[in-house]
Structure formats: C-alpha cells, structure tokens
Design an enzyme around this catalytic site. Structure first.
Site, PDB file in Angstrom:
ATOM      1  N   GLU A  84       2.486  -4.526  -0.928  1.00 44.45           N
ATOM      2  CA  GLU A  84       3.425  -3.747  -2.161  1.00 44.45           C
ATOM      3  C   GLU A  84       4.652  -4.199  -2.267  1.00 44.45           C
ATOM      4  O   GLU A  84       5.639  -4.118  -1.305  1.00 44.45           O
ATOM      5  CB  GLU A  84       3.283  -2.274  -2.154  1.00 44.45           C
ATOM      6  N   LYS A 275       3.723   9.571   0.069  1.00 43.01           N
ATOM      7  CA  LYS A 275       3.111   8.250  -0.003  1.00 43.01           C
ATOM      8  C   LYS A 275       4.193   7.104   0.362  1.00 43.01           C
ATOM      9  O   LYS A 275       3.965   6.248   1.028  1.00 43.01           O
ATOM     10  CB  LYS A 275       2.434   7.826  -1.351  1.00 43.01           C
ATOM     11  N   ASP A 291      -3.448   2.219  14.618  1.00 40.83           N
ATOM     12  CA  ASP A 291      -4.708   2.940  13.718  1.00 40.83           C
ATOM     13  C   ASP A 291      -3.916   3.728  12.480  1.00 40.83           C
ATOM     14  O   ASP A 291      -3.213   5.086  13.017  1.00 40.83           O
ATOM     15  CB  ASP A 291      -5.529   3.823  14.492  1.00 40.83           C
ATOM     16  N   HIS A 388      11.708  -2.296  -8.938  1.00 44.12           N
ATOM     17  CA  HIS A 388      10.347  -2.736  -9.101  1.00 44.12           C
ATOM     18  C   HIS A 388      10.066  -3.832  -9.844  1.00 44.12           C
ATOM     19  O   HIS A 388       9.246  -4.636  -9.714  1.00 44.12           O
ATOM     20  CB  HIS A 388       9.344  -1.583  -9.512  1.00 44.12           C
TER      21      HIS A 388
HETATM   22  C1  MEV Z   1       5.882   3.681  -4.323  1.00 36.40           C
HETATM   23  O1  MEV Z   1       4.898   3.096  -3.615  1.00 36.40           O
HETATM   24  C2  MEV Z   1       6.367   5.022  -3.597  1.00 36.40           C
HETATM   25  C3  MEV Z   1       7.236   5.736  -4.445  1.00 36.40           C
HETATM   26  O2  MEV Z   1       6.717   6.298  -5.515  1.00 36.40           O
HETATM   27  C4  MEV Z   1       7.531   6.845  -3.711  1.00 36.40           C
HETATM   28  C5  MEV Z   1       8.407   7.965  -4.174  1.00 36.40           C
HETATM   29  O3  MEV Z   1       8.151   8.554  -5.594  1.00 36.40           O
HETATM   30  O4  MEV Z   1       9.100   8.819  -3.678  1.00 36.40           O
HETATM   31  C6  MEV Z   1       8.566   5.061  -4.951  1.00 36.40           C
END
Ligand code: MEV
Length: 435
Positions: A84, A275, A291, A388
C-alpha cells in the site's frame, strides 16, 4: 472445468501449462509473466518453493525501510513489506517527528503464551478435578523430554490448569497450559506438548475413573493477552508545533486526542483506526517472516476484550503533556520458522541488529504506533487524501507507462488539482497528442 487429480505430482512447468491452458487462454504472455518472477538462482527458488505447496512462481511485494526509529534511545532502521502506497512514508514521517521529541519508549508487560486441550468427559466433575490435581506432576513429567530444549533456553511449560466449561457445553473441559517460548514463536513446541498432555490425561482418566475421555483437539491459542508490549511517545503539548498542522499545538492535541477517543467508542471508526495500526505492524511482521494472520487475529480479539471492538491506542493530555500509547499482544519470534530460512527475513533481522523476541515486539509495536500517529495527524489536519493522492498519481502514471518527462509534467500539473484516473489519462493523452 473438469477436476484434476495428481496436480501436486506435476512438475512446475506442467503445473504452469495446466493453469495457462485452462485458465489463461493459453496466453504466452501470461506464461512469461509467471516465469519472470522465478528466482534466477535455483537453490534460492527451491527454498521459496518449499515453504508452500503447488508453487509455480513467487509473488513480489515491495520491501521498504524506515530510518530514524529511536526506541528506548536505540536507533533502528526498520524494514517493512507492504504494497500500500504511503504506509512506509507515513511511518518515516512519524519516526522523524518523534526523533526530534525524544523518540519512542517501549516495555514488555509479559511474554506468556497459552494452549488448550479441549476434551469431553461426562463423569462427575469433582472426581476429574481431584484426579487432575493428583496427576499434575505425572503430566508434567510426561512432557519433560519435549520441554528440555526450551527449558535450557529459559522457557518451557509454566503452568497447567483444569477448566470446567460444562455450563457452556455438555461435558466440556479444558486443560489450560501456560508457556514461555523465549525467542521462538513456539507453535510446534506448544502443540506437541499439548497433544502429549491430552493423550496422557486420557490414559490416566480412563484407567483411574473407568470412563471415556474424548480429546476433541489440542492446539495453541492465538489469543495471547499476556504476551503484551507497550509503546508510547510523549512531549509537552507546546512541542506539537509543526507548521504543516496549520493550527496551534493545543488545537492539534485536542483534535488528536478526540480522534483517539472516537475510535474507542465507535466500532466503525475503531476498525479503520486499527487497520492503520496493522498497516505498520503487519509489514514488519511480514518482513521478519512472522505469522501476520496470528498477530492480526490476536490483536483484533484484544481490541474487543471488553465486549466492544475498540481502537487499540490511547491518548492523554494531562498537565500540559501529550502522551500517545499503544498496548497490544504480539506473539512473535526471532528464531525458528521462516525467520532464518527466508533469506530476506534473515536480512531484516540483520538490519534490526538481530533482536530477541522482546525487542522485536517493541520494534513492531512502535511501527504500529508510528503509523497510527501519522494517520491521525493527517486526518485531523490536512485530511488523508493530500498525501495519498501523490502516491495515487504515481500508480496511475505507472499504469499509463508514463515516461520521465510526462511524470514531471503530471506532478506539476496535479500539485493543486483533484486527481482521478480519467483526468490523468486525459492529461498524459494531451501531451502525447501534442508531441
Ligand atoms: C489506510 O490504509 C489506513 C487509514 O485509513 C487509517 C486511519 O484511518 O486511521 C489511513
């Protein structure tokens, strides 16, 4: 498509031919793509092939590094394997930000791992409980040979308990075992000990109590809440004075802390928040040959330990001090498994100065915290898209096979504009037509 038998017995080339003929329209291009990722050195390829089954090629992921990661006053350069865009850049930005403010602090809370023998016994629970107490020494003796090596390294089987779960499922009991597996992830060790414990307790119970004991399964638990690491950063609020925030340190700290609290109370946000943390953690886990599925499963269970799924980080603003912390279980190893076998996992550990498992827990959690700091910093200031989109533009340009000149022109053109695939394609198209 007819099922195929004996697929695993085919040679690698035969497997590829089967795939290409049956699923890829017999395309030579597809065949060449598959083969182009073979390792040029046959013995290295063999090592990779033998990690799995039915292998036909390798799937390459980018391997990046984050310099300037200061943890407990020791400087690391941390490898990350992730596809990513902007994750490595975000971790690097965060590492640099905190380098100027004392770096990251980390400590191990505990390193206990667990496993269970799940079994069914329909007799009198009290008889079983008494028998378990009386046979505990025999059980421990029985698995002693399996534990010798681990004991030499300072670990082993720590404790055994019998747990009565009959209120949840008729006849359901567990032997619960605690382990210390030192620098190994320890899955094979734990599972071997558990299987032996299950067999031995079945023998003892059936001969002493004359009633069948049915072992359902013996397996480690990937939920290891007592294999816990804590990492944090802190500084006076006034030092959160980065001009790119576009706001005062106080406002930034307040918005940041609120964002962390929102992830604590809202499950939808908590999932995305975590995430982001696992963007960092998984990439270090992958780079070290650990793992990542086990680490993720454990982390998410931990995040829901009080019955609601919550964000894993905490932020406090007290007495003018900003403190941002991540505490999570990480059951990982630096010996055994892929860590020494995968040449790049070994290289990662070399780059990290060959840490023991505890230090690797600290490093991994730090990258998780760094990642979360960067994500929240962007979210509460400029928004996530600004950073991004730069990476997104690169991906689109790669897709369009833009040359150097076109890339530079596109970067300049889209510096202050909305980026979409269509707009970039049109822009590149206009340059190409013009030429
Ligand atoms: C993107 O891979 C992860 C984010 O969405 C995490 C977040 O919103 O804290 C930027």
């Amino acid at each position: 498509m007819r099922p195929i038998s004996g697929f695993s017995k085919l040679t690698k080339n035969e497997k590829i031919n089967y795939i290409v003929q049956n699923y890829l329209n017999n395309s030579n291009i597809a065949k060449n793509t598959i083969k182009s990722f073979w390792h040029e050195d046959e013995s290295s390829q063999k090592i990779l092939d033998e990690f799995s089954e039915n292998t036909i090629t390798n799937f390459a992921f980018p391997y990046g590094v984050v310099p300037n990661v200061l943890i407990n006053n020791k400087m690391y350069c941390v490898p990350m394997v992730i596809e990513e865009s902007s994750v490595v850049a975000a971790a690097a930005k965060s590492a640099k930000f905190w380098l100027d403010r004392g770096g990251f602090q980390a400590e191990i809370v505990d390193v206990k791992k667990v496993g269970q023998v799940h079994f069914i016994w329909n007799g009198n629970p009290e008889d079983l409980e008494n028998l378990f107490i009386n046979s505990k020494t025999q059980l421990i003796e029985k698995v002693k040979p399996l534990c010798l090596n681990m004991e030499k390294r300072g670990g082993g089987l720590l404790d055994l308990k019998l747990i009565n779960k009959t209120d949840l499922e008729e006849g359901y009991f567990q032997i619960w075992a605690d382990f210390n597996t030192c620098d190994a992830m320890g899955a094979n060790f734990i599972n071997s000990v558990l299987e032996a414990l299950g067999q031995e307790f079945k023998l003892i119970t059936e001969s002493e109590l004359n009633q069948e004991l049915q072992v359902i399964m013996a397996i480690l638990s990937n939920y290891t809440p007592d294999c816990l690491v804590k990492v944090w950063v802190e500084c006076p609020i006034e030092e959160l004075n980065d001009p790119s925030f576009g706001m005062s340190p106080e406002e930034f700290a307040d918005k940041f802390a609120r964002a962390v609290r929102i992830a604590k109370i809202d499950t939808n946000r908590a999932t995305t928040h975590n995430k982001g943390i696992f963007n960092g953690i998984d990439s270090v886990i992958l780079a070290t040959g650990n793992d990542f599925r086990a680490v993720e499963a454990c982390g998410h269970t931990f995040a829901a330990r009080d019955g609601q799924y919550r964000g894993l980080t905490n932020c406090s603003l007290e007495n003018g001090q900003f403190r941002f912390e991540l505490e999570l279980p990480l059951s990982i190893g630096t010996v055994g498994g892929l860590t020494a076998l995968h040449p790049m996992a070994k290289t990662t550990l070399d780059i990290l100065g060959n840490p023991d498992a505890k230090d690797l827990m600290k490093i991994t959690a730090t990258i998780g915290l760094a990642q979360n700091f960067s994500a929240l910093r962007s979210l509460v200031t400029t928004g996530i898209q600004k950073g991004h989109m730069k990476m997104h533009l690169m991906n689109i340009l790669n897709h369009l096979e833009a040359n150097e000149e076109e890339r530079e022109a596109a970067k300049l053109n889209f510096e202050d504009k909305v980026i979409s695939f269509q707009l970039v394609r049109e822009f590149i198209g206009s340059i190409r037509n013009y030429q």
